[in-house]
Design a protein around this motif. Structure first.
Motif, short mmCIF file in Angstrom:
data_model
loop_
_atom_site.label_atom_id
_atom_site.label_comp_id
_atom_site.label_asym_id
_atom_site.label_seq_id
_atom_site.Cartn_x
_atom_site.Cartn_y
_atom_site.Cartn_z
N HIS A 860 6.37 11.59 71.86
CA HIS A 860 7.22 10.40 71.96
C HIS A 860 7.33 9.68 70.64
O HIS A 860 8.38 9.16 70.29
CB HIS A 860 6.62 9.43 73.00
CG HIS A 860 6.58 10.01 74.36
ND1 HIS A 860 7.71 10.31 75.08
CD2 HIS A 860 5.54 10.38 75.14
CE1 HIS A 860 7.38 10.81 76.25
NE2 HIS A 860 6.06 10.88 76.31
N PHE A 861 6.20 9.68 69.92
CA PHE A 861 6.22 9.02 68.61
C PHE A 861 7.20 9.71 67.68
O PHE A 861 8.05 9.08 67.07
CB PHE A 861 4.81 9.02 68.01
CG PHE A 861 4.75 8.54 66.59
CD1 PHE A 861 5.01 7.21 66.28
CD2 PHE A 861 4.48 9.42 65.55
CE1 PHE A 861 4.96 6.77 64.97
CE2 PHE A 861 4.43 8.98 64.23
CZ PHE A 861 4.67 7.64 63.95
N VAL A 862 7.09 11.04 67.62
CA VAL A 862 7.95 11.80 66.71
C VAL A 862 9.41 11.63 67.09
O VAL A 862 10.28 11.51 66.24
CB VAL A 862 7.54 13.29 66.72
CG1 VAL A 862 8.40 14.08 65.74
CG2 VAL A 862 6.06 13.44 66.39
N ASP A 863 9.67 11.56 68.40
CA ASP A 863 11.05 11.43 68.86
C ASP A 863 11.63 10.04 68.63
O ASP A 863 12.77 9.89 68.22
CB ASP A 863 11.12 11.69 70.37
CG ASP A 863 10.95 13.17 70.67
OD1 ASP A 863 10.93 13.95 69.69
OD2 ASP A 863 10.83 13.52 71.86
N ARG A 864 10.82 9.04 68.93
CA ARG A 864 11.39 7.70 69.04
C ARG A 864 11.16 6.77 67.85
O ARG A 864 11.92 5.83 67.67
CB ARG A 864 10.87 7.02 70.30
CG ARG A 864 11.30 7.77 71.53
CD ARG A 864 10.91 7.04 72.77
NE ARG A 864 10.91 7.95 73.91
CZ ARG A 864 10.51 7.62 75.13
NH1 ARG A 864 10.06 6.41 75.36
NH2 ARG A 864 10.54 8.49 76.11
N ALA A 865 10.10 7.01 67.12
CA ALA A 865 9.86 6.13 65.98
C ALA A 865 10.90 6.37 64.91
O ALA A 865 11.52 7.44 64.87
CB ALA A 865 8.47 6.36 65.43
N LYS A 866 11.12 5.39 64.09
CA LYS A 866 12.08 5.54 63.00
C LYS A 866 11.64 6.69 62.11
O LYS A 866 10.45 6.85 61.83
CB LYS A 866 12.12 4.26 62.16
CG LYS A 866 12.91 3.14 62.82
CD LYS A 866 12.94 1.92 61.90
CE LYS A 866 12.81 0.64 62.70
NZ LYS A 866 12.19 -0.44 61.92
#
Length: 896
Positions: A860-866
RNA sequence: GCAGGAGUAGCUCAGUGGUAGAGCAUCUCGUUUACACCGAGGCGGUCGGGGGUUCAAGUCCCUCCUCCUGCACCA
């Protein structure tokens, strides 16, 4: 250039510069100037006041704004002055006369008494002004005003006359807050409610038509019983419905009073029956009006019982009478019980005595321009900082009560109303008086007295002090009926800096007056300062004796030190607890600055004012470029912080740059350039860089610490002969042109490495040992050039590259950004200790690594963070990994 | 009762969704081309409690606790 003593001595320097600024009229505002205007009016301190920390904070902020504006090329008017402070000043002088001559104002008479106050003002009025000067305030003293100056007084009268004629001012008999000590009416704002331990008395009144039947009543004020003209119950209260319309016996003086029904009565409170004293209670007064009850006054102006029919109470002080009244009730068998009870009681702000609600003849103002003034803040035509105060403002504006503007004092602006002698008595007693009465010619209202003055009697009252202060922004700039050049140039003012405690007293009223009389807002920004409290969080007050004397602080730490220290801790939007060590920090900072300049002077070479060319810059060592780029960044940061009025942030930027970047890093790194045997070119470049930084930095710091920066700029030869730093325009040109392009990573790397190596030395108790040698395996060729600097920064004999060096097992080593560095200990090696140390370091890295890995393994971090956040995290992970493997190698190498 | 703040290291305070900071205090070491009002390093944090939103909360939302400041009530 002259020799400088070892520690900075602020006091004489500060006095010297203040005098020079005055002598050269540096604070003077030129109303004919072409420069853009910047203006403020000082919140006028009480003329007989003494400087306290709140003033220091407030005026330091104003001085910073004024000086910064001058540097940015504005024509600056900071208009100073003092307030006559009616009640405070009159009370002070009356006390003085009582103590020294044992006379009262009435003994002297109005004219003589006023003369005495003017004498007092002449003698003591200058004190606070002198103290403001000591602080370094750059006010235009040639324009100093006093709220009772003749021209200013004309404004006050004119405004009264105008408002009266248009129906905004009227006179009437009303229930007002009366101060039994100062013997005057007060405005609602001058009453402070305080919780108090009092008693609730339960008593019973006999029904007149039914002897032996009683109505139970509770009250906190039995001493007003003689003024009772009714007993009230709530119409919904069934317990009492049978009594409504009947009468009960008032015990003393004996009389029959009706039982009435009124919604105001709280069924839950006490017995549910309320005694009504229309002459001595605000709520009772209103009930009395609704039910047409008679008014019986039983308390005198100075708080004594006035009721000859009740001999035991007549003439007693109101609080003594309270006890006595309860005793009498007790004797009559009418007192049921007494309970402890905490209630809020109104105290007069100035005299600190319990205010007495009292009917009296007063002048009132219906506020003008209310809608416009309310809207101005709501739609941000006027910005309040911090924003939260605009709510307080709106709330007050929406619940405005007419302002009681008359005071039964002698010191102040006398009401400009005259009554025709022949009818004076009737007119003065008239129930109401307003603009319509003018037409009959029985009263005269004017700025100047009526022609045949002897046929007229002037109203005795004076006006509330704030009725003059609310005109301050424009009445200080032009006389009545004039459009002065000063007003044209400097009105409306730019900023107002004041305490949030006078939003109602002053700020709101100034906004209304500005609209009404000048047709525009008196200022664009209002900056509300924090309130300074003592270490225990209490308000600073004279009675608590917890307010340090700013003069003492200036003596100890210098005005600059006090200013800097205070601004450093003064947050926006919340209170600040005063802590003297913070002021000490201010002094220490001044000393640091002073010594850094002294270091430059010791080089005995005149300053170089040229700016480096692009070619010269590219040839400079990384430390120089680093500090110059940070100097450029400082401009940007300051600009932003000033824009938001974040003064504590301004101070932090200035502090960090100078103490950290310049002294700790840069200066230490370039000391080698100034040693004997260094290249002359390098020495010149270094001194030149120092000059560029110091010269500009002194200008940047000037608004905060005006005296020392002026002193050093002169002593260092950074200014042309006779020029002043304070009046010099500050050009914000970048030194490097484009700071980003010159970001000096090499310098940062050397500083970081130095920190690592110092750490290593300290671990092995070698922090002070300058004979330590280091052997480095550099990561890049450029590192070679910086090794002598690294050695200097670390306090080591040398840092060398030695490819043939074979480290003994267990030699302490550190992984720096410049490469792996070994610290040979020649025989004193302890493999276990070093292994343990490395183990600890590895542990730390592993923790960070784990965090980083966890983060990146979260889809999720890789997908959603800037994307840039993810990239940074990836880079971080790589760094941890590399560092970890290197450290592990180092540790493994220890185990044979 | 209504409204607005505040609660982060022993202290005073920063912290603007993305690796918890500064100064002081304390501890260790130290006179080196300015500064002992100094320098180097260390110790010290469940960010008031609980819950929620979010990939991620000191930071946004809810709730509770404590403190402060206004305003109202105040018989």
């Amino acid at each position: 250039m002259s020799e400088l003593p070892k520690a900075y001595e602020p006091v004489s320097v500060e006095e010297k510069w203040y005098q020079r600024w005055i002598d050269h009229k540096c604070f003077h505002a030129d109303e004919t100037s072409d420069r853009p205007a910047y203006s403020m009016v000082i919140p006028p301190p009480n003329v007989t006041g003494i400087l306290h920390l709140g003033h220091v904070l407030n005026n330091t902020i104003q001085d910073i704004l004024a000086r910064r504006a001058r540097q940015k090329g504005h024509e600056v008017l900071w208009l100073p002055g003092t307030d006559h402070a009616g009640i405070a000043t009159q009370a002070k002088v009356e006390r003085h006369l009582r103590q020294t001559e044992e006379v009262t104002r009435r003994d002297l008479g109005r004219d003589e008494f006023l003369k005495r106050i003017w004498d007092w003002k002449d003698e003591h009025g200058g004190i606070i002004i002198k103290q403001l000067k000591r602080l370094g305030c750059s006010c235009d003293w040639e324009r100093e005003r006093f709220t009772m100056d003749p021209e200013y007084s004309k404004w006050v009268s004119q405004v009264f006359v105008d408002l009266f004629k248009e129906g905004h001012i009227y006179r009437g008999k009303r229930m007002v807050n009366w101060c039994p000590s100062s013997l005057t009416a007060l405005s609602d704002e001058e009453v402070i409610s305080k919780p108090q331990n009092s008693k609730l008395y339960f008593m019973k009144y006999e029904l007149a038509d039914s002897p032996g039947e009683f109505l139970e009543i509770s009250t906190t004020r039995p001493e007003t019983l003689m003024g009772d003209t009714a007993v009230a119950v709530n119409p919904k209260d069934e317990r009492f419905s049978k009594y409504v319309g009947r009468t009960v016996k008032r015990p003393f003086p004996e009389g029959e009073i009706p039982v009435i029904a009124d919604d105001h009565v709280d069924i839950e409170f006490g017995t549910g029956a309320l005694k009504i004293t229309p002459a001595h209670d605000k709520a009772d007064f209103e009930i009395g009006q609704r039910h047409h009850l008679p008014l019986i006054e039983v308390i005198t102006a100075d708080g004594k019982i006035d009721c000859p029919e009740v001999e035991a109470l007549h003439g007693l002080d109101r609080f003594a009478a309270r006890k006595k009244a309860a005793e009498i009730l007790e004797e009559k068998g009418l007192l049921l019980k007494i309970e402890d009870y905490e209630n809020n009681v109104g105290y007069s702000e100035r005299a600190d005595v319990v205010v007495e609600p009292r009917i009296s003849m007063q002048w009132f103002l219906k506020y003008p321009s209310v809608e416009e003034a309310t809207a101005a803040v709501e739609n941000s035509e006027i910005t309040f900082r911090p924003q939260k105060w605009s709510k307080t403002y709106s709330h007050w504006m929406e619940n405005l009560q007419d302002w009681c503007i008359s005071r039964q004092l002698w010191w102040g602006h006398q009401i400009p109303v005259w009554y025709r002698q022949s009818k004076a008595q009737d007119l003065q007693a008239a129930e109401s008086l307003d603009a319509q009465d003018l037409e009959r010619g029985d009263i005269y209202v004017g700025v100047t007295p009526p022609e045949d003055e002897s046929e007229w009697v002037r109203d005795d009252d004076v006006m509330d002090t704030w009725f003059s202060s609310w005109l301050w922004p424009f009445a200080t700039m032009a006389n009545v009926g004039e459009e002065s050049e000063t007003l044209k140039k400097f009105y409306p003012t730019s900023d107002l800096v004041t305490g949030p405690d006078i939003i109602f007293f002053w700020v709101a009223r100034m906004i209304m007056a500005g609209y009404r009389f000048k047709g525009e807002l008196p200022f664009k920004n209002v900056f509300f300062t924090s309130i300074i409290r003592d270490g225990k969080g209490r308000k600073m007050s004279k009675s608590l004796g917890n307010s340090p004397d700013p003069l003492d602080l200036m003596e100890k730490y210098g005005a600059d030190g006090l200013r800097f220290g205070l601004m450093r801790i003064a947050p926006i939007g919340s209170d600040v607890k005063f802590d003297e060590t913070q002021i000490e920090e201010g002094r220490n900072f001044a000393n640091k600055l002073y010594n850094a300049c002294r270091f430059r002077q010791m080089q005995e070479e005149p300053p170089n004012h040229k700016i480096f060319t692009a070619v010269e810059i590219s040839a400079l060592p990384p430390y120089h470029i680093d500090i110059l780029s940070k100097l450029d960044e400082l401009d940007v940061k300051l600009e932003k912080s000033y824009k938001d009025y974040r003064f504590n942030e301004v101070v932090a930027h200035l502090y960090d740059f100078f103490w950290g970047d310049y002294c700790d890093h840069f200066l230490e790194a370039v000391k080698g350039d100034l040693k004997e045997g260094a290249s002359p070119q390098r020495r010149r470049d270094t001194l030149h860089t120092i000059d560029i930084v110091l010269k500009r930095y002194l200008a940047q710091l000037h608004p905060l610490m005006p005296h020392i920066t002026e002193e050093l700029s002169e002593k260092m030869g950074y200014l042309p002969e006779g020029a002043f730093l304070m009046t010099r325009e500050f050009r914000k040109d970048s030194i490097l042109g484009n700071a980003e392009a010159f970001r000096a990573e090499h310098a940062e790397a050397v500083y970081a490495a130095a920190s690592n190596l110092r750490n290593l030395k300290a671990e092995y108790q070698l922090a002070a040992n300058k004979n330590v040698r280091f052997v480095i395996r550099p990561v890049a060729g450029w590192v070679m050039n910086e090794l002598p600097t690294l050695a200097l920064l670390v306090g080591a004999k040398e840092v060398v590259v030695d490819s043939s060096y074979e480290a003994e097992q267990g030699t302490p080593a550190s992984l720096t950004s410049l490469g792996e560095v070994l610290m040979p200990l020649d025989g004193l090696i302890d493999i276990e200790a070093e292994s343990k140390r490395l183990g600890k370091e590895i542990e730390k890295i592993e923790k960070e690594l784990a965090k980083s890995e966890q983060k990146l393994s979260n889809p999720h971090f890789v997908d959603r963070a800037k994307p840039e956040i993810v990239a940074v995290e990836k880079e971080r992970l790589a760094q941890w990994q590399e560092k970890l493997s290197q450290l592990q190698n180092m540790k493994n190498a220890l185990q044979v």
